[in-house]
Write an enzyme that holds these catalytic residues in place. Structure first.
Site, PDB file in Angstrom:
ATOM      1  N   CYS A 196       7.009 -25.443 -13.734  1.00 39.50           N
ATOM      2  CA  CYS A 196       7.028 -25.386 -12.275  1.00 39.50           C
ATOM      3  C   CYS A 196       8.206 -24.538 -11.794  1.00 39.50           C
ATOM      4  O   CYS A 196       9.357 -24.974 -11.842  1.00 39.50           O
ATOM      5  CB  CYS A 196       7.129 -26.803 -11.710  1.00 39.50           C
ATOM      6  SG  CYS A 196       7.343 -26.825  -9.927  1.00 39.50           S
ATOM      7  N   CYS A 217      10.080 -25.892  -8.667  1.00 43.49           N
ATOM      8  CA  CYS A 217      10.957 -27.034  -8.950  1.00 43.49           C
ATOM      9  C   CYS A 217      12.220 -26.592  -9.683  1.00 43.49           C
ATOM     10  O   CYS A 217      13.317 -27.032  -9.356  1.00 43.49           O
ATOM     11  CB  CYS A 217      10.261 -28.074  -9.832  1.00 43.49           C
ATOM     12  SG  CYS A 217       8.531 -28.333  -9.490  1.00 43.49           S
ATOM     13  N   ASP A 218      12.080 -25.746 -10.696  1.00 38.02           N
ATOM     14  CA  ASP A 218      13.208 -25.504 -11.610  1.00 38.02           C
ATOM     15  C   ASP A 218      13.826 -24.109 -11.516  1.00 38.02           C
ATOM     16  O   ASP A 218      14.942 -23.903 -11.998  1.00 38.02           O
ATOM     17  CB  ASP A 218      12.742 -25.743 -13.063  1.00 38.02           C
ATOM     18  CG  ASP A 218      12.305 -27.186 -13.257  1.00 38.02           C
ATOM     19  OD1 ASP A 218      12.907 -28.062 -12.606  1.00 38.02           O
ATOM     20  OD2 ASP A 218      11.370 -27.441 -14.029  1.00 38.02           O
TER      21      ASP A 218
END
Ligand code: NAP
Length: 311
Positions: free
Chosen positions: A134, A137-138
């Site tokens: 993701c 997200c990261d």
């Protein structure tokens, strides 16, 4: 016996949320079961720019919140629980969940799909330590660092473009000599100055001392293997449909549930919609459309069961 709900929808992604809203507007008593936050895969989209009616990009998170609010406004009950079993009884379904058992006349399965894994050495060990599925997200953890993206579909291209806003050294590794992604997306990747595309290349191993430090890459045409220093490896190689609840339903060769165009499975009263269904184009807007069709079909089925069908 009293049946708890007219319709239970399992999975609150784009398909499930749309089905819930349409079903509620058709006056059905609905329970929407989801184990995570409502939104499904839309939650991880940084900027959603291809959903009709949103000329300015909207974050997937906000989009999901809006869809959920709309369903709740029409009277949908959302239950945060894991569905464990669906059993067809005489004229109704019994659903077992982590938060109790419920009965319903009809079920829409909109459980979506989960990311696939490469299965190479280092992937599991360094997951959460630079290996990610993701980018939204990261990605921000690796700002201004070199990142490797694996895959050649829409997801890999979309996410590589997102990461290229965070760092100027994004290496996209794809096993073939061209992208599978939609041409517009593929072209944006190929033209992006911060992205270097390596076709005919596979990733063989991810190494590092408690965090990602290197990717071992292999050229499929020459057989050459080399190490690429990087801080993160983002893997977007497709997804696995979440069909554990319905082992006996017909699936296509990739494991997605087969329905007719009314979203009906072979079990009367059981429908499938969205990414879990066998469909040629997995998009939020397609999933929403399938959710609407499934709710419409379920509503007609329930009316017939209750002896309230029109005409
Ligand atoms: P996908 O279209 O199935 O593409 C997966 C890619 O990963 C392919 O290029 C495939 O290579 C590669 N791959 C698969 N297994 C691999 C392995 N073991 N090693 C190396 N490479 C591997 O999956 P996706 O990109 O996740 O997209 C899924 C669905 O979501 C699609 O329907 C897509 O249209 C949709 N989606 C749309 C958008 C958008 O419209 N913006 C964004 C994200 C996703 P090959 O090409 O060789 O098969």
């Amino acid at each position: 016996m009293e049946i708890d709900k007219d319709l239970i929808i399992i999975g609150a992604g784009s398909a499930g949320l749309t089905a819930a809203q349409y079903g509620a507007r058709a006056n059905l008593k609905i329970m929407l079961i989801e184990e995570m936050a409502p939104g499904g895969q839309a939650l991880i989209i940084d900027e959603l720019e291809n959903y009709p009616g949103f000329p300015e990009p909207i974050s997937g998170y906000e989009f999901s919140e809006r869809m959920h609010k709309q369903a709740v406004n029409f009277g949908v009950e959302t239950k945060t629980a894991t569905a464990k079993k669906i059993e067809k009884k005489d004229g109704y379904f019994a659903i077992e969940t982590s938060k109790g058992a419920f009965t319903t006349y009809a079920v829409i399965l909109s459980t979506g799909a989960k990311h696939s894994e490469l299965g190479i050495p280092g992937e599991k060990e360094l997951s959460g330590k630079g290996v990610s599925y993701c980018a939204t997200c990261d990605g921000p953890f690796f700002r201004n660092k070199k990142m490797v993206v694996v895959g050649g579909g829409d997801a890999a291209c979309d996410e590589a473009i997102f990461l290229a806003n965070l760092a100027d050294k994004i290496v996209v590794v794809h096993r073939r000599d061209q992208f599978r992604a939609q041409k517009s997306l593929a072209d944006r990747v190929l033209k992006n100055r911060n992205i270097e595309v390596r076709f005919n290349t596979v990733i063989k191993e991810i190494t590092g001392d408690n965090k990602v430090q290197r990717a071992v890459l292999g050229k499929t045409d020459t057989g050459e293997t080399y190490e690429e220093e990087c801080a993160a490896v983002f893997i977007f190689i497709g997804s696995i449909p979440q069909t554990d609840l319905v082992p006996d339903l017909e699936k296509d060769e990739a494991g997605y549930i087969v329905t007719n165009q009314r979203m009906e499975t072979a079990t009367p009263g059981l429908y499938a919609a969205g990414d879990v269904r066998s469909t040629p184009f997995r998009q939020l807007v397609v999933a929403a459309g399938e959710g609407a069709i499934a709710a419409h079909s379920a509503s007609q089925y329930i009316d017939e069961l209750k002896g309230q069908a029109y005409g």
